[in-house]
Design a protein around this motif. Structure first.
Motif, mmCIF file in Angstrom:
data_model
loop_
_atom_site.group_PDB
_atom_site.id
_atom_site.type_symbol
_atom_site.label_atom_id
_atom_site.label_comp_id
_atom_site.label_asym_id
_atom_site.label_seq_id
_atom_site.Cartn_x
_atom_site.Cartn_y
_atom_site.Cartn_z
ATOM 1 N N SER A 44 0.823 -1.211 0.000
ATOM 2 C CA SER A 44 0.000 0.000 0.000
ATOM 3 C C SER A 44 0.857 1.261 0.000
ATOM 4 O O SER A 44 0.516 2.257 -0.645
ATOM 5 N N VAL A 45 1.971 1.213 0.712
ATOM 6 C CA VAL A 45 2.883 2.360 0.721
ATOM 7 C C VAL A 45 3.479 2.567 -0.667
ATOM 8 O O VAL A 45 3.536 3.692 -1.182
ATOM 9 N N VAL A 46 3.897 1.478 -1.289
ATOM 10 C CA VAL A 46 4.518 1.571 -2.615
ATOM 11 C C VAL A 46 3.538 2.124 -3.647
ATOM 12 O O VAL A 46 3.905 2.938 -4.505
ATOM 13 N N TYR A 47 2.280 1.698 -3.556
ATOM 14 C CA TYR A 47 1.278 2.128 -4.533
ATOM 15 C C TYR A 47 0.443 3.313 -4.045
ATOM 16 O O TYR A 47 -0.577 3.639 -4.649
ATOM 17 N N SER A 48 0.878 3.942 -2.957
ATOM 18 C CA SER A 48 0.238 5.160 -2.436
ATOM 19 C C SER A 48 -1.255 4.968 -2.170
ATOM 20 O O SER A 48 -2.084 5.815 -2.530
ATOM 21 N N TYR A 49 -1.601 3.855 -1.555
ATOM 22 C CA TYR A 49 -2.994 3.599 -1.198
ATOM 23 C C TYR A 49 -3.396 4.454 0.000
ATOM 24 O O TYR A 49 -2.569 4.810 0.833
ATOM 25 N N THR A 50 -4.679 4.739 0.090
ATOM 26 C CA THR A 50 -5.206 5.347 1.305
ATOM 27 C C THR A 50 -5.243 4.281 2.401
ATOM 28 O O THR A 50 -5.101 3.083 2.130
ATOM 29 N N PHE A 51 -5.465 4.722 3.637
ATOM 30 C CA PHE A 51 -5.504 3.763 4.742
ATOM 31 C C PHE A 51 -6.630 2.752 4.547
ATOM 32 O O PHE A 51 -6.458 1.554 4.794
ATOM 33 N N VAL A 65 6.817 -10.747 -0.402
ATOM 34 C CA VAL A 65 7.904 -9.978 0.197
ATOM 35 C C VAL A 65 9.026 -9.717 -0.818
ATOM 36 O O VAL A 65 9.344 -8.565 -1.114
ATOM 37 N N ALA A 66 9.609 -10.793 -1.353
ATOM 38 C CA ALA A 66 10.726 -10.618 -2.290
ATOM 39 C C ALA A 66 10.293 -9.838 -3.531
ATOM 40 O O ALA A 66 11.038 -8.987 -4.034
ATOM 41 N N GLN A 67 9.096 -10.110 -4.021
ATOM 42 C CA GLN A 67 8.613 -9.385 -5.202
ATOM 43 C C GLN A 67 8.464 -7.894 -4.906
ATOM 44 O O GLN A 67 8.764 -7.053 -5.759
ATOM 45 N N LEU A 68 8.015 -7.572 -3.688
ATOM 46 C CA LEU A 68 7.888 -6.167 -3.302
ATOM 47 C C LEU A 68 9.253 -5.488 -3.281
ATOM 48 O O LEU A 68 9.409 -4.359 -3.763
ATOM 49 N N ILE A 69 10.245 -6.184 -2.747
ATOM 50 C CA ILE A 69 11.597 -5.629 -2.679
ATOM 51 C C ILE A 69 12.185 -5.432 -4.076
ATOM 52 O O ILE A 69 12.862 -4.435 -4.357
ATOM 53 N N LEU A 70 11.896 -6.390 -4.960
ATOM 54 C CA LEU A 70 12.458 -6.345 -6.316
ATOM 55 C C LEU A 70 11.571 -5.599 -7.304
ATOM 56 O O LEU A 70 11.851 -5.600 -8.508
ATOM 57 N N LEU A 71 10.528 -4.962 -6.818
ATOM 58 C CA LEU A 71 9.566 -4.293 -7.693
ATOM 59 C C LEU A 71 10.206 -3.307 -8.672
ATOM 60 O O LEU A 71 9.837 -3.287 -9.860
ATOM 61 N N PRO A 72 11.166 -2.485 -8.246
ATOM 62 C CA PRO A 72 11.771 -1.549 -9.208
ATOM 63 C C PRO A 72 12.501 -2.245 -10.354
ATOM 64 O O PRO A 72 12.700 -1.648 -11.420
ATOM 65 N N ILE A 73 12.890 -3.492 -10.137
ATOM 66 C CA ILE A 73 13.626 -4.229 -11.172
ATOM 67 C C ILE A 73 12.678 -4.983 -12.093
ATOM 68 O O ILE A 73 12.766 -4.880 -13.321
ATOM 69 N N ILE A 74 11.759 -5.743 -11.502
ATOM 70 C CA ILE A 74 10.947 -6.669 -12.304
ATOM 71 C C ILE A 74 9.895 -5.965 -13.155
ATOM 72 O O ILE A 74 9.332 -6.582 -14.065
ATOM 73 N N THR A 75 9.630 -4.704 -12.892
ATOM 74 C CA THR A 75 8.631 -3.987 -13.695
ATOM 75 C C THR A 75 9.258 -3.171 -14.826
ATOM 76 O O THR A 75 8.541 -2.478 -15.550
ATOM 77 N N LEU A 95 0.508 -7.901 -11.391
ATOM 78 C CA LEU A 95 0.403 -6.721 -10.530
ATOM 79 C C LEU A 95 -0.599 -5.710 -11.077
ATOM 80 O O LEU A 95 -1.277 -5.025 -10.309
ATOM 81 N N ARG A 96 -0.694 -5.634 -12.386
ATOM 82 C CA ARG A 96 -1.680 -4.729 -12.985
ATOM 83 C C ARG A 96 -3.098 -5.146 -12.594
ATOM 84 O O ARG A 96 -3.961 -4.306 -12.319
ATOM 85 N N ALA A 97 -3.335 -6.446 -12.540
ATOM 86 C CA ALA A 97 -4.657 -6.947 -12.158
ATOM 87 C C ALA A 97 -4.857 -6.930 -10.643
ATOM 88 O O ALA A 97 -5.980 -6.764 -10.161
ATOM 89 N N TYR A 98 -3.759 -7.082 -9.905
ATOM 90 C CA TYR A 98 -3.862 -7.246 -8.447
ATOM 91 C C TYR A 98 -3.919 -5.916 -7.701
ATOM 92 O O TYR A 98 -4.767 -5.712 -6.834
ATOM 93 N N VAL A 99 -3.000 -5.031 -8.016
ATOM 94 C CA VAL A 99 -2.929 -3.764 -7.275
ATOM 95 C C VAL A 99 -3.135 -2.539 -8.161
ATOM 96 O O VAL A 99 -3.082 -1.408 -7.684
ATOM 97 N N GLY A 100 -3.339 -2.750 -9.449
ATOM 98 C CA GLY A 100 -3.630 -1.629 -10.336
ATOM 99 C C GLY A 100 -2.400 -0.930 -10.873
ATOM 100 O O GLY A 100 -1.282 -1.237 -10.547
#
Length: 215
Positions: free
Chosen positions: A57-64, A134-144, A210-215
Motif C-alpha cells: 500500500s505504501v509503494v502504490y500510495s494507497y489510502t488507509f 515480500v521478495a517481489q515487493l523488494i524487487l519491484l523496481p527491477i521486475i517492472t 500486478l496490474r490486475a492485483y494492485v492496479g
C-alpha cells in the motif's frame, strides 16, 4: 498458543521443511490427530500478510482504507479461501487416489483429515508468501522494467514461488505413512516449468499480475 513453536516451524519451512513434518508422527501419537490443534501459526501468517499489505500500500500510495481492504483480500481470499478450496481438493484426491489399499480397513486412522490438508496448504503458503509477497515487493523496481533481464528475474520469482508451494504440498502428504504414489503431486511442476520457458519469449508475468492485483 505456542508462538515459539510456530516461529520455529515457519523458519524451518524455509530452511528444512522435512523437519517440520517429522513432528507429525509425534503429534499423532500424543494428540491422536495429524492436524495442528494450535492456531498460533495462523495468527502469525495473518500478521505477516497484514504487514505485506501495508508495504504494498505504501509503494502504490494507497489510502488507509484501501490498505485495510488489501489486507483483507490477502488474508481472506489469497490465504483462507484459496486454502479451503485447495485443502478440500487435496483431501478428496489423496483419499481417492493416494490411499494405500491396506488402509481402507481403518478409514478413521488412515485417511487424510481436512484439517491436515489445510495445514499442508498453510505450510506451503509461507515460502510462497516470502517469495511473491515480500521478495517481489523488494524487487519491484527491477521486475517492472521493460528489459529482458528484468523479465527473467520476475518470471523466475513466480516459478520459484509456485514450485515451492507444489513441493510443500508433496512433502506434507508424503509424510503420511498410509499414502502411496505421492510423487503424482509433483506433476504440476512440468506444465509450470514449460509455461515459464514460454514466458521468457516476452511475457512479463509480474507486470500483468500486478496490474490486475494492485492496479
Amino acid at each position: 498458543m505456542d508462538f515459539e513453536l510456530a516461529l520455529w516451524q515457519l523458519s524451518y519451512l524455509c530452511l528444512a521443511p522435512r523437519r517440520v513434518y517429522r513432528n507429525v508422527y509425534y503429534h499423532k501419537q500424543t494428540k491422536n490427530t495429524w492436524a495442528r490443534d494450535d492456531p498460533a501459526i495462523l495468527i502469525l501468517l495473518f500478521g505477516c500478510l497484514f504487514v505485506a499489505a501495508m508495504g504494498w500500500s505504501v509503494v502504490y500510495s494507497y489510502t488507509f482504507l484501501d490498505a485495510v481492504k488489501l489486507a483483507f483480500v490477502m488474508i481472506l481470499r489469497d490465504f483462507l479461501l484459496v486454502g479451503v478450496i485447495i485443502a478440500t481438493l487435496l483431501r478428496l484426491f489423496a483419499n481417492k487416489v493416494l490411499l494405500s489399499p491396506s488402509s481402507h480397513s481403518s478409514p478413521t486412522d488412515s485417511s487424510v483429515e481436512w484439517a491436515y490438508a489445510f495445514d499442508v496448504h498453510t505450510n506451503s503458503f509461507f515460502p510462497f508468501y516470502l517469495t511473491l509477497y515480500v521478495a517481489q515487493l523488494i524487487l519491484l523496481p527491477i521486475i517492472t522494467k521493460d528489459k529482458w533481464v528484468c523479465l527473467l528475474v520476475g518470471n523466475t520469482l513466480y516459478l520459484a514461488g509456485f514450485a515451492q508451494y507444489i513441493y510443500g504440498v508433496y512433502l506434507g502428504l508424503s509424510a503420511l505413512p498410509f499414502l502411496i504414489r505421492a510423487e503424482i503431486l509433483l506433476a504440476p511442476l512440468l506444465p509450470l516449468f514449460a509455461s515459464y520457458v514460454v514466458s521468457l519469449l516476452g511475457f512479463n508475468i509480474a507486470i500483468h499480475v500486478l496490474r490486475a492485483y494492485v492496479g
